[in-house]
Design a protein around this motif. Structure first.
Motif, short mmCIF file in Angstrom:
data_model
loop_
_atom_site.label_atom_id
_atom_site.label_comp_id
_atom_site.label_asym_id
_atom_site.label_seq_id
_atom_site.Cartn_x
_atom_site.Cartn_y
_atom_site.Cartn_z
N PRO A 82 -39.51 -94.09 -4.22
CA PRO A 82 -40.95 -94.40 -4.20
C PRO A 82 -41.29 -95.63 -3.36
CG PRO A 82 -40.11 -94.36 -6.46
CD PRO A 82 -38.94 -94.18 -5.55
N LEU A 83 -40.29 -96.41 -2.99
CA LEU A 83 -40.52 -97.66 -2.26
C LEU A 83 -40.32 -97.54 -0.76
CD1 LEU A 83 -38.51 -99.90 -4.75
CD2 LEU A 83 -40.99 -99.52 -4.72
N MET A 84 -39.86 -96.39 -0.30
CA MET A 84 -39.50 -96.22 1.10
C MET A 84 -40.65 -95.64 1.91
SD MET A 84 -36.60 -97.52 0.70
CE MET A 84 -35.56 -97.32 2.13
N GLY A 85 -40.57 -95.85 3.22
CA GLY A 85 -41.54 -95.28 4.14
C GLY A 85 -41.33 -93.79 4.32
N LYS A 86 -42.20 -93.18 5.06
CA LYS A 86 -42.19 -91.72 5.23
C LYS A 86 -40.88 -91.20 5.81
CE LYS A 86 -45.82 -88.87 6.76
NZ LYS A 86 -46.79 -88.50 7.78
N ARG A 87 -40.41 -91.81 6.89
CA ARG A 87 -39.20 -91.33 7.56
C ARG A 87 -37.97 -91.42 6.65
NH1 ARG A 87 -35.22 -93.72 11.04
NH2 ARG A 87 -36.21 -95.73 10.74
N ARG A 88 -37.82 -92.55 5.98
CA ARG A 88 -36.68 -92.72 5.06
C ARG A 88 -36.83 -91.79 3.85
NH1 ARG A 88 -32.67 -95.44 7.69
NH2 ARG A 88 -33.35 -97.47 8.37
N THR A 89 -38.04 -91.62 3.36
CA THR A 89 -38.28 -90.73 2.23
C THR A 89 -37.83 -89.32 2.55
OG1 THR A 89 -40.12 -92.05 1.39
CG2 THR A 89 -40.06 -89.75 0.71
N ILE A 90 -38.18 -88.83 3.72
CA ILE A 90 -37.78 -87.49 4.13
C ILE A 90 -36.26 -87.39 4.18
CG2 ILE A 90 -37.76 -85.86 6.07
CD1 ILE A 90 -40.66 -86.85 6.64
N ARG A 91 -35.61 -88.37 4.78
CA ARG A 91 -34.15 -88.35 4.89
C ARG A 91 -33.48 -88.39 3.51
NH1 ARG A 91 -29.92 -86.22 7.03
NH2 ARG A 91 -28.19 -87.63 7.35
N ILE A 92 -33.97 -89.25 2.64
CA ILE A 92 -33.40 -89.36 1.30
C ILE A 92 -33.55 -88.03 0.55
CG2 ILE A 92 -33.72 -90.44 -0.97
CD1 ILE A 92 -34.32 -93.07 0.58
N LEU A 93 -34.70 -87.41 0.65
CA LEU A 93 -34.92 -86.13 -0.02
C LEU A 93 -33.97 -85.06 0.53
CD1 LEU A 93 -38.78 -86.05 -0.42
CD2 LEU A 93 -37.07 -86.21 -2.24
N GLU A 94 -33.75 -85.06 1.82
CA GLU A 94 -32.80 -84.11 2.41
C GLU A 94 -31.40 -84.32 1.84
OE1 GLU A 94 -34.95 -83.56 6.78
OE2 GLU A 94 -33.30 -84.98 6.56
N LEU A 95 -30.99 -85.57 1.72
CA LEU A 95 -29.66 -85.88 1.19
C LEU A 95 -29.52 -85.48 -0.28
CD1 LEU A 95 -29.26 -89.36 2.89
CD2 LEU A 95 -27.93 -87.32 3.41
N ILE A 96 -30.54 -85.80 -1.07
CA ILE A 96 -30.51 -85.44 -2.49
C ILE A 96 -30.49 -83.93 -2.65
CG2 ILE A 96 -31.85 -85.47 -4.64
CD1 ILE A 96 -32.79 -88.31 -3.84
N GLN A 97 -31.33 -83.24 -1.88
CA GLN A 97 -31.38 -81.77 -1.95
C GLN A 97 -30.03 -81.17 -1.61
OE1 GLN A 97 -33.86 -79.84 -2.90
NE2 GLN A 97 -33.05 -77.87 -2.33
N SER A 98 -29.42 -81.65 -0.56
CA SER A 98 -28.11 -81.15 -0.14
C SER A 98 -27.07 -81.38 -1.22
CB SER A 98 -27.69 -81.82 1.16
OG SER A 98 -26.39 -81.48 1.50
N PHE A 99 -27.09 -82.56 -1.81
CA PHE A 99 -26.14 -82.90 -2.88
C PHE A 99 -26.33 -81.99 -4.09
CE2 PHE A 99 -24.91 -85.55 -6.57
CZ PHE A 99 -23.59 -85.79 -6.24
N GLU A 100 -27.59 -81.77 -4.49
CA GLU A 100 -27.86 -80.92 -5.64
C GLU A 100 -27.44 -79.47 -5.38
OE1 GLU A 100 -32.00 -81.59 -6.40
OE2 GLU A 100 -31.60 -83.37 -7.61
N LEU A 101 -27.70 -78.98 -4.18
CA LEU A 101 -27.29 -77.60 -3.84
C LEU A 101 -25.77 -77.47 -3.86
CD1 LEU A 101 -29.78 -76.68 -0.98
CD2 LEU A 101 -29.71 -75.73 -3.30
N GLU A 102 -25.08 -78.46 -3.32
CA GLU A 102 -23.61 -78.43 -3.31
C GLU A 102 -23.06 -78.46 -4.73
OE1 GLU A 102 -19.83 -77.99 -2.01
OE2 GLU A 102 -21.66 -77.77 -0.84
N ASN A 103 -23.65 -79.29 -5.59
CA ASN A 103 -23.22 -79.34 -6.99
C ASN A 103 -23.48 -78.02 -7.69
OD1 ASN A 103 -22.15 -81.88 -7.05
ND2 ASN A 103 -23.98 -82.86 -7.84
#
Length: 161
Positions: A82-103
């Protein structure tokens, strides 16, 4: 972590941090700088260690690094989101999504049927929309249809959140 420390770390990582994968598999947060005291404080807040690297800067200074990967990194990413800018937010969400799918894959879950999302994901989707991200981009990041994203944003689904 105290709120002031989280805010300090978010500001530092927004400007100087790196969000990516470790070994092309595990989400990672990394910080590389020449300021040893700053890297040491960040390492302490991220519950990891800092280390100097063999390489030197062009002016001969030492480079210091700290990073975390895997579930610890994902947990911190969720706090920072919630504290990050738009570009970092998008990247973080991509990483979390990838991690959750792999799990989910490792756990033997099938994604052939409807994708189940968490209440936290609903809040993130709504926050991204408030920050100006379009429905189609959010749908791409979340690996969901734009119709479902629209229903979440308009509170036709997940009304209780």
């Amino acid at each position: 972590m105290k709120q002031n420390d989280l805010l300090w770390l978010a500001g530092l990582l927004e400007g100087e941090g790196s969000f990516g994968f470790h070994h092309k598999k595990y989400p990672r947060i990394a910080l590389v700088m020449t300021d040893e005291d700053i890297v040491q404080r960040a390492a302490q807040l991220m519950d990891t260690v800092s280390r100097s690297e063999v390489r030197k800067t062009t002016s001969g200074g030492t480079v210091y690094r700290c990073d975390i990967a895997g579930p610890k990194a994902v947990a911190l990413m969720r706090d920072l989101l919630p504290l990050m800018g738009k570009r970092r937010t998008i990247r973080i969400l991509e990483l979390i999504q990838s991690f959750e799918l792999e799990n989910a894959r490792r756990g033997g879950m099938s994604h052939a049927g409807p994708r189940k999302i968490s209440a936290q994901s609903v809040l993130i989707i709504r926050e991204l929309y408030k920050r100006g991200l379009g429905v189609n981009k959010i749908a791409e990041i979340a690996n969901m249809s734009h119709q479902n994203i629209g229903s979440i944003i308009r509170r036709r689904s997940w009304k209780h959140i």
